[in-house]
Design a protein around this motif. Structure first.
Motif, PDB file in Angstrom:
ATOM      1  N   TRP A   1      -2.084  25.017  -5.592  1.00  0.00           N
ATOM      2  CA  TRP A   1      -1.571  23.800  -5.523  1.00  0.00           C
ATOM      3  C   TRP A   1       0.051  23.517  -6.172  1.00  0.00           C
ATOM      4  O   TRP A   1       0.103  24.077  -7.322  1.00  0.00           O
ATOM      5  CB  TRP A   1      -2.636  22.776  -6.000  1.00  0.00           C
ATOM      6  CG  TRP A   1      -3.592  22.558  -5.059  1.00  0.00           C
ATOM      7  CD1 TRP A   1      -4.898  23.234  -4.949  1.00  0.00           C
ATOM      8  CD2 TRP A   1      -3.896  21.546  -3.895  1.00  0.00           C
ATOM      9  NE1 TRP A   1      -5.813  22.602  -3.877  1.00  0.00           N
ATOM     10  CE2 TRP A   1      -4.915  21.606  -3.402  1.00  0.00           C
ATOM     11  CE3 TRP A   1      -2.669  20.782  -3.578  1.00  0.00           C
ATOM     12  CZ2 TRP A   1      -5.502  20.772  -2.310  1.00  0.00           C
ATOM     13  CZ3 TRP A   1      -3.222  19.654  -2.541  1.00  0.00           C
ATOM     14  CH2 TRP A   1      -4.457  19.959  -1.865  1.00  0.00           C
ATOM     15  N   MET A   2       0.421  22.605  -5.661  1.00  0.00           N
ATOM     16  CA  MET A   2       1.324  22.036  -6.374  1.00  0.00           C
ATOM     17  C   MET A   2       1.808  20.312  -6.153  1.00  0.00           C
ATOM     18  O   MET A   2       1.493  20.105  -4.932  1.00  0.00           O
ATOM     19  CB  MET A   2       2.936  22.833  -6.043  1.00  0.00           C
ATOM     20  CG  MET A   2       4.149  21.766  -6.705  1.00  0.00           C
ATOM     21  SD  MET A   2       4.749  20.417  -5.735  1.00  0.00           S
ATOM     22  CE  MET A   2       5.444  21.343  -4.178  1.00  0.00           C
TER      23      MET A   2
ATOM     24  N   TRP B   1       9.394  25.191  -2.079  1.00  0.00           N
ATOM     25  CA  TRP B   1       8.289  25.638  -2.576  1.00  0.00           C
ATOM     26  C   TRP B   1       7.414  26.629  -1.627  1.00  0.00           C
ATOM     27  O   TRP B   1       6.938  27.579  -1.913  1.00  0.00           O
ATOM     28  CB  TRP B   1       7.342  24.484  -3.324  1.00  0.00           C
ATOM     29  CG  TRP B   1       7.679  24.302  -4.864  1.00  0.00           C
ATOM     30  CD1 TRP B   1       8.899  23.607  -5.283  1.00  0.00           C
ATOM     31  CD2 TRP B   1       6.840  24.631  -6.003  1.00  0.00           C
ATOM     32  NE1 TRP B   1       8.705  23.983  -6.770  1.00  0.00           N
ATOM     33  CE2 TRP B   1       7.502  24.642  -7.012  1.00  0.00           C
ATOM     34  CE3 TRP B   1       5.741  25.357  -5.824  1.00  0.00           C
ATOM     35  CZ2 TRP B   1       7.013  24.697  -8.269  1.00  0.00           C
ATOM     36  CZ3 TRP B   1       5.209  25.374  -7.024  1.00  0.00           C
ATOM     37  CH2 TRP B   1       5.646  25.281  -8.500  1.00  0.00           C
ATOM     38  N   PHE B   2       7.343  25.933  -0.278  1.00  0.00           N
ATOM     39  CA  PHE B   2       6.804  26.178   0.577  1.00  0.00           C
ATOM     40  C   PHE B   2       7.394  27.759   1.300  1.00  0.00           C
ATOM     41  O   PHE B   2       7.069  28.722   1.610  1.00  0.00           O
ATOM     42  CB  PHE B   2       6.430  25.761   1.736  1.00  0.00           C
ATOM     43  CG  PHE B   2       5.235  24.571   1.294  1.00  0.00           C
ATOM     44  CD1 PHE B   2       3.933  25.176   1.638  1.00  0.00           C
ATOM     45  CD2 PHE B   2       5.405  23.503   0.838  1.00  0.00           C
ATOM     46  CE1 PHE B   2       2.678  24.267   1.183  1.00  0.00           C
ATOM     47  CE2 PHE B   2       4.398  22.674   0.446  1.00  0.00           C
ATOM     48  CZ  PHE B   2       3.117  23.048   0.821  1.00  0.00           C
TER      49      PHE B   2
ATOM     50  N   TRP C   1       5.769  29.529  -3.177  1.00  0.00           N
ATOM     51  CA  TRP C   1       5.250  29.187  -4.437  1.00  0.00           C
ATOM     52  C   TRP C   1       3.877  28.581  -4.619  1.00  0.00           C
ATOM     53  O   TRP C   1       3.191  28.362  -5.651  1.00  0.00           O
ATOM     54  CB  TRP C   1       6.361  28.425  -5.318  1.00  0.00           C
ATOM     55  CG  TRP C   1       7.553  29.267  -5.464  1.00  0.00           C
ATOM     56  CD1 TRP C   1       7.916  30.730  -5.519  1.00  0.00           C
ATOM     57  CD2 TRP C   1       8.880  28.645  -5.378  1.00  0.00           C
ATOM     58  NE1 TRP C   1       8.982  30.961  -5.778  1.00  0.00           N
ATOM     59  CE2 TRP C   1       9.926  29.932  -5.687  1.00  0.00           C
ATOM     60  CE3 TRP C   1       9.453  27.369  -5.815  1.00  0.00           C
ATOM     61  CZ2 TRP C   1      11.120  29.658  -5.880  1.00  0.00           C
ATOM     62  CZ3 TRP C   1      10.708  27.260  -5.639  1.00  0.00           C
ATOM     63  CH2 TRP C   1      11.577  28.541  -6.111  1.00  0.00           C
ATOM     64  N   CYS C   2       3.677  28.116  -3.571  1.00  0.00           N
ATOM     65  CA  CYS C   2       2.392  27.139  -3.194  1.00  0.00           C
ATOM     66  C   CYS C   2       1.598  27.249  -1.866  1.00  0.00           C
ATOM     67  O   CYS C   2       2.423  27.626  -1.027  1.00  0.00           O
ATOM     68  CB  CYS C   2       2.344  25.862  -3.924  1.00  0.00           C
ATOM     69  SG  CYS C   2       3.426  24.691  -2.911  1.00  0.00           S
TER      70      CYS C   2
ATOM     71  N   GLU D   1      12.482  21.736   7.483  1.00  0.00           N
ATOM     72  CA  GLU D   1      13.643  22.878   7.464  1.00  0.00           C
ATOM     73  C   GLU D   1      13.604  23.783   6.375  1.00  0.00           C
ATOM     74  O   GLU D   1      13.715  24.813   6.455  1.00  0.00           O
ATOM     75  CB  GLU D   1      14.873  21.815   7.849  1.00  0.00           C
ATOM     76  CG  GLU D   1      16.201  22.933   7.648  1.00  0.00           C
ATOM     77  CD  GLU D   1      17.375  21.990   8.041  1.00  0.00           C
ATOM     78  OE1 GLU D   1      18.374  22.800   7.798  1.00  0.00           O
ATOM     79  OE2 GLU D   1      17.350  20.983   8.119  1.00  0.00           O
ATOM     80  N   ALA D   2      13.635  22.991   5.253  1.00  0.00           N
ATOM     81  CA  ALA D   2      13.529  23.701   4.051  1.00  0.00           C
ATOM     82  C   ALA D   2      12.313  24.718   3.763  1.00  0.00           C
ATOM     83  O   ALA D   2      12.438  25.801   3.312  1.00  0.00           O
ATOM     84  CB  ALA D   2      13.503  23.003   2.764  1.00  0.00           C
ATOM     85  N   ALA D   3      11.238  24.134   4.336  1.00  0.00           N
ATOM     86  CA  ALA D   3       9.909  25.111   4.213  1.00  0.00           C
ATOM     87  C   ALA D   3      10.033  26.380   5.062  1.00  0.00           C
ATOM     88  O   ALA D   3       9.725  27.352   5.033  1.00  0.00           O
ATOM     89  CB  ALA D   3       8.881  24.343   4.713  1.00  0.00           C
TER      90      ALA D   3
END
Length: 348
Positions: free
Chosen positions: A269-270, A288-289, A293-294, A321-323
């Motif tokens: 989890w984050m 993070w995805f 990282w989580c 988009e970032a994920a």
């Protein structure tokens, strides 16, 4: 009136809910229009095909709606000496109900009606059962009857689908702040886990021994909630964290910038409730995805004063988009939120 959805929301956010319903109906190819007044605490959305509309807009997918109902009747100008007879007449032919909720909008005008809502419910319930309109005991397999009092002589009747509506009156889960919580922000994460996750997901995704990071943790409200699930938490913040949390052995404090800190391995989890520009938060949460990282996350997006629905859409697009990969994403303005929304995202 039967061609409309009735959705409750936080008072003052009626334009945002109206814009969301309008955009989502259009995206589904459905014509419709919203009727809303700022401060009312609810929005009515009329459509040519209400059945298709309610299927295209499931309650769990809506951001600004606390509750989603199908409107049945608008009853203004009631005689306060007999509100029951007009209700009975309006309900004729609508079948049987499994439960009755008599409510009022969560607004300045609606809150003084709480006493009337209780007394009217006590009078209406046996009358409905006598006519065979209401089951003798609560039956979750039948639709739920909602009576929304707008004034002493004005009410709305609506239908709630137990499988496609909030399971709490007014769509508000009643939570109390635990005296041991470091801050009231703990209620936001508790409500998020209760509202955005299903009961099965809470059982499978919140297990003792899991590992999590709380970005912008001070004074530790969200870390406290996770620790109560016996999850090991790295609380990341340059500010202080409640000593009792550290003494629990489940929380480790890292005095670092939550936007720059990264874990050494993938965490379960984050969570993040930092006061920052929403687009910056959305991109960082996506990273993070994207970097694995989580596996799951809950984070808040603080909204601007204007064009808040448009900002929500933009932020969720930037996050996706970032994920860079498929995620299960749910977002909602919670009861314990203010000028913000809360997002749950899961990569599994």
């Amino acid at each position: 009136m039967q061609d409309a959805l009735l959705c409750y929301c936080r008072a003052g956010f009626e334009p945002e809910l109206a814009a969301e319903l309008t955009d989502r109906a259009a995206a589904a190819g459905l014509a419709g229009y919203a009727r809303a007044n700022r401060g009312d605490g609810f929005v009515r959305f009329h459509a040519e095909d209400p059945q298709a509309l309610t299927q295209a807009l499931p309650w769990r997918s809506l951001v600004f709606a606390r509750q989603k109902l199908t409107a049945l009747a608008d009853l203004p100008g009631l005689d306060p000496r007999d509100r029951i007879a007009p209700v009975m007449a309006a309900l004729a032919g609508h079948g049987r109900w499994g439960e009755l909720w008599v409510e009022h909008p969560d607004s300045e005008a609606g809150k003084p009606l709480s006493g009337l809502a209780r007394s009217f419910g006590n009078a209406l319930r046996p009358a409905l059962r006598k006519r065979g309109f209401l089951s003798e005991k609560d039956n979750p397999r039948l639709p739920r009857l909602h009576v929304c009092l707008l004034d002493g002589d004005h009410l709305l009747l609506a239908r709630g689908d137990p499988g496609d509506s909030a399971p709490w009156p007014l769509g508000i889960p009643r939570l109390r702040l635990n005296p041991g919580a470091p801050s009231r922000s703990a209620l936001k994460l508790e409500e998020a886990l209760l509202t955005l996750l299903t009961p099965r997901e809470r059982d499978t995704l919140l297990k003792p021994g899991m590992r999590a990071a709380d970005l912008g943790a001070a004074p530790g409200g969200w870390s406290w909630v996770l620790a109560r699930h016996h999850i090991h938490v790295t609380a990341v913040d340059n500010g202080p964290v409640q000593q009792a949390l550290l003494d629990s052995g489940l929380v480790t404090h890292r005095r670092e910038d939550g936007f720059r800190w990264t874990p050494e391995r993938t965490l379960d989890w984050m969570v993040c409730d930092m006061v920052e520009q929403p687009r910056r938060v959305a991109v960082r949460m996506g990273e993070w995805f994207g970097n694995e990282w989580c596996r799951h996350a809950v984070f808040n997006l603080k909204l601007p004063m204007k064009k808040r629905w448009q900002e929500v859409r933009t932020c969720l697009e930037l996050f996706a988009e970032a994920a860079g990969g498929p995620l299960d994403v749910r977002a909602r303005q919670l009861y314990h939120d203010r000028e913000e929304i809360t997002v749950f995202a899961s990569g599994t």
